[in-house]
Design a protein around this motif. Structure first.
Motif, PDB file in Angstrom:
ATOM      1  N   ASP A  91       0.980  -1.245   0.069  1.00 51.19           N
ATOM      2  CA  ASP A  91      -0.071  -0.132  -0.489  1.00 51.19           C
ATOM      3  C   ASP A  91       0.645   1.085   0.025  1.00 51.19           C
ATOM      4  OD1 ASP A  91      -2.583  -1.662   0.169  1.00 51.19           O
ATOM      5  OD2 ASP A  91      -2.425  -1.416   2.487  1.00 51.19           O
ATOM      6  N   ALA A  92       1.895   1.627   0.514  1.00 52.96           N
ATOM      7  CA  ALA A  92       3.297   2.399   0.903  1.00 52.96           C
ATOM      8  C   ALA A  92       3.732   2.909  -0.349  1.00 52.96           C
ATOM      9  CB  ALA A  92       3.643   1.837   1.895  1.00 52.96           C
ATOM     10  N   ILE A  93       4.129   1.555  -0.582  1.00 52.61           N
ATOM     11  CA  ILE A  93       4.226   1.821  -2.900  1.00 52.61           C
ATOM     12  C   ILE A  93       3.267   2.450  -3.887  1.00 52.61           C
ATOM     13  CG2 ILE A  93       4.792   0.700  -4.609  1.00 52.61           C
ATOM     14  CD1 ILE A  93       6.838  -1.174  -2.459  1.00 52.61           C
ATOM     15  N   ARG A  94       1.951   2.294  -3.250  1.00 53.63           N
ATOM     16  CA  ARG A  94       0.439   2.220  -3.868  1.00 53.63           C
ATOM     17  C   ARG A  94       0.380   3.777  -4.111  1.00 53.63           C
ATOM     18  NH1 ARG A  94      -1.916  -2.563  -1.999  1.00 53.63           N
ATOM     19  NH2 ARG A  94      -0.790  -4.190  -3.205  1.00 53.63           N
ATOM     20  N   ARG A  95       0.974   4.255  -2.650  1.00 52.00           N
ATOM     21  CA  ARG A  95       0.862   5.744  -2.566  1.00 52.00           C
ATOM     22  C   ARG A  95       1.498   7.079  -3.136  1.00 52.00           C
ATOM     23  NH1 ARG A  95      -1.290   3.920   2.958  1.00 52.00           N
ATOM     24  NH2 ARG A  95       1.491   4.379   3.941  1.00 52.00           N
ATOM     25  N   ILE A  96       2.585   6.333  -3.667  1.00 57.65           N
ATOM     26  CA  ILE A  96       3.910   7.221  -4.738  1.00 57.65           C
ATOM     27  C   ILE A  96       3.100   7.033  -5.904  1.00 57.65           C
ATOM     28  CG2 ILE A  96       5.378   7.334  -5.894  1.00 57.65           C
ATOM     29  CD1 ILE A  96       6.805   4.828  -3.096  1.00 57.65           C
ATOM     30  N   ALA A 152       1.442  -2.497  -7.005  1.00 56.22           N
ATOM     31  CA  ALA A 152       2.000  -2.730  -6.138  1.00 56.22           C
ATOM     32  C   ALA A 152       2.599  -4.068  -5.709  1.00 56.22           C
ATOM     33  CB  ALA A 152       3.338  -1.350  -5.555  1.00 56.22           C
ATOM     34  N   ARG A 153       3.524  -4.758  -4.885  1.00 56.48           N
ATOM     35  CA  ARG A 153       3.705  -6.045  -4.318  1.00 56.48           C
ATOM     36  C   ARG A 153       4.798  -6.114  -3.745  1.00 56.48           C
ATOM     37  NH1 ARG A 153      -0.308  -6.214  -5.615  1.00 56.48           N
ATOM     38  NH2 ARG A 153      -1.447  -8.214  -6.419  1.00 56.48           N
ATOM     39  N   GLN A 154       4.590  -5.985  -2.612  1.00 57.05           N
ATOM     40  CA  GLN A 154       6.307  -5.768  -1.798  1.00 57.05           C
ATOM     41  C   GLN A 154       6.346  -7.304  -1.117  1.00 57.05           C
ATOM     42  OE1 GLN A 154       9.077  -4.969   1.795  1.00 57.05           O
ATOM     43  NE2 GLN A 154       7.133  -5.644   1.619  1.00 57.05           N
ATOM     44  N   VAL A 206       4.164  -1.579 -10.890  1.00 55.74           N
ATOM     45  CA  VAL A 206       3.229  -1.396 -12.275  1.00 55.74           C
ATOM     46  C   VAL A 206       3.591   0.910 -12.028  1.00 55.74           C
ATOM     47  CG1 VAL A 206       2.095  -1.511 -14.245  1.00 55.74           C
ATOM     48  CG2 VAL A 206       1.615  -3.217 -12.605  1.00 55.74           C
ATOM     49  N   ALA A 207       4.120   1.199 -13.325  1.00 52.45           N
ATOM     50  CA  ALA A 207       3.977   2.780 -13.217  1.00 52.45           C
ATOM     51  C   ALA A 207       3.330   3.110 -14.625  1.00 52.45           C
ATOM     52  CB  ALA A 207       5.345   2.712 -13.182  1.00 52.45           C
ATOM     53  N   ILE A 254      10.476   7.078  -8.885  1.00 52.26           N
ATOM     54  CA  ILE A 254      10.163   6.190  -7.750  1.00 52.26           C
ATOM     55  C   ILE A 254      10.871   5.068  -7.557  1.00 52.26           C
ATOM     56  CG2 ILE A 254       8.142   4.525  -8.624  1.00 52.26           C
ATOM     57  CD1 ILE A 254       7.048   5.154 -10.080  1.00 52.26           C
ATOM     58  N   GLU A 255      11.810   4.395  -7.615  1.00 53.05           N
ATOM     59  CA  GLU A 255      12.312   3.639  -6.602  1.00 53.05           C
ATOM     60  C   GLU A 255      13.370   4.941  -5.893  1.00 53.05           C
ATOM     61  OE1 GLU A 255      15.672   1.274  -9.326  1.00 53.05           O
ATOM     62  OE2 GLU A 255      16.740   0.300  -7.790  1.00 53.05           O
TER      63      GLU A 255
END
Lengths: 326, 326
Positions: A156-161, A167-169, A202-203, A212-213
């Protein structure tokens, strides 16, 4: 034993599946905030009822399994519904467990019902193993490793970027750290030495992947303290290779025995799960059996896995258990 | 909590060492069939008393830990002493547990004491893990692997062979079998596929080594169904390399979750112990705490690890446990 499910997401569906594996239980109803007409369940004999009408079922359900989230649902729902039902939840905000316990206990004591909170694997089976191992080996060190598995919070934290579509972590324990712990050497390990993080992202078309990275790997609390790898993939790859919710982990206590602590003992408990929510649901259902039995014996109040005699989890009689499993 | 130890062999000495690791306990006395003058213990504040005078201590001891053997001591001692003390034992003849339970339960119910039987790691912690895992995953298969560790029964069997002075037998799980089970494939495994046996033997000068080796590897029940390796060594080598009593093992349940059993879950519990008797003793002492607390609450009768709420094993309060271990 008649079971109700409150909330029909991944966990609720897992509870429904777990009930089918237990002959002494049946699903009576799924309660939902959505329009019941829109919710299709897998149990033809059970109803789908709007949450506003849940109290109509207070005499028809032996245990209500509350499948909401720990952030906002469970702190309200579990204390509320223990006024009317034996309940069980998987509240997993470790720091707020004492407060949640008090809230549930106050109402459960008044209503005469049982509420078992924080059931699952962590908190839950991992906690139990920490307790047993600490009681057996007072001199020693505890270690918990998580994964390999999907962390919803980190995904979820990545999806907020900005620029991220999905995203899957994966949280991945570091093999060398686990081996060091299993050797009995009781190493001191930093956060970075224990786990690493792998992200599939997925960007949006044309997004600045370098930015993003960098935002991911430098994100405080979530990623900055870990070795983090980022892979950009297509939405098709995401769906094909990362749609599951596997998880697991290992709890290890390494301690000493003997008059002069001259001998080492290592206790290890490990889970490897294709489906995190289905396994959590399976633990919930075993403890639902215990909640019902405790209440039948006249007990009430809030309980955790620490308070429940193990035999109450099994459909087998005490005689059978002693004969076949002891 | 004041503890008494009945029997001062490897297990009794382990209990003495375990008591020293627990601040809420002290050793009051060791009871022995030997001449008390001849028994030197490691606790200067405790007495050594002949077993004939044990009843003089019935009001001075909270829990008596009975450290005799399962073949002849425990079937008599545990039912006898539960007439006067809260007791705990490590009775490990699996097939006779139901009978032992009934004998202890009858007397404990009458005397108002608690007797916890079959405490240790198998039966004990392994049994608990079988129970938890079976309750969580009703559809699945159980596996228990023992070792690498010294089997006293198998070592004794070799010592009875003509021409053998001393022997040590290691039970060794087969790695390939463990890996197959951990993969979740639920393999069917033969006795030979699960464990192998390695024997270290000191023979008399001039003994027929070929005959001894043949007698070992063809011995029914003990060795015939296993791949067995025999090494002849000197008494010096035996003392130097095989004086310890390491053991351990792994309990695995592999099962399925999901509506159509489409997902696999593997639960593994593993012990690696430098000292088998010291670890068993450490488990006994944790359950001694539970026995005392149950009796303080007015409970009586025979119990097993299946009946004991985990929190009773820990010196920490329920609040502390919820705050720090859940």
């Amino acid at each position: 034993m008649k079971i109700g499910i409150l909330g029909y997401g991944n966990l609720g569906r897992g509870v429904e599946a777990a009930i089918k594996q237990n002959d002494d239980m049946s699903l009576t109803a799924v309660f939902t905030r959505r329009n019941p007409e829109s919710v299709k369940i897998a149990t033809s004999t059970a109803k789908v009822i709007h949450i506003d009408n849940i109290l109509d079922y207070k005499d028809e359900i032996d245990v209500l399994v509350i499948c909401g989230g720990s952030a906002t649902d469970l702190p309200l729902q579990t204390p509320e519904y223990v006024n009317y039902f034996n309940v069980i939840d998987s509240f997993d905000t470790h720091a707020k467990i004492p407060e949640h316990f008090e809230n549930v206990n106050k109402n459960a004591t008044r209503s005469g019902k049982i509420g078992i909170i924080s059931v699952g694997w962590d908190p839950g089976m991992f906690s139990l193993n920490r307790l047993y191992a600490n009681a057996i080996l007072p001199c020693g060190s505890d270690y918990t490793f998580w994964g390999k598995g999907v962390s919803q919070g980190h995904s979820d934290a990545i999806r907020r970027i900005d620029g991220v579509i999905d995203a899957r972590q994966y949280t991945i324990p570091v093999d060398a750290a686990i081996e060091a712990v299993k050797s009995g050497s009781e190493p001191k390990l930093t956060t970075r030495e224990k786990h690493k993080r792998e992200c599939f992202v997925v960007a949006k078309d044309g997004a600045d992947l370098e930015r993003i990275e960098k935002e991911i790997v430098t994100m405080p609390n979530y990623f900055a303290d870990y070795d983090t790898t980022v892979h950009f993939i297509t939405m098709d790859e995401m769906k094909q290779n990362h749609s599951g919710l596997p998880h697991g982990g290992t709890v290890i206590r390494s301690g000493k025995t003997g008059l002069n602590c001259e001998n080492t003992a290592v206790i290890e408990y490990k889970l490897k799960l294709d489906s995190n929510p289905e396994f959590t649901a399976s633990v919930l259902i075993a403890y639902a059996r215990a909640a019902y039995r405790l209440n039948q014996k006249g007990e009430k109040g809030c309980k955790t896995v620490f308070d429940i005699p193990p035999a109450l989890l099994s459909p087998k009689s005490n005689e059978e258990l002693r004969r076949h499993l002891l």
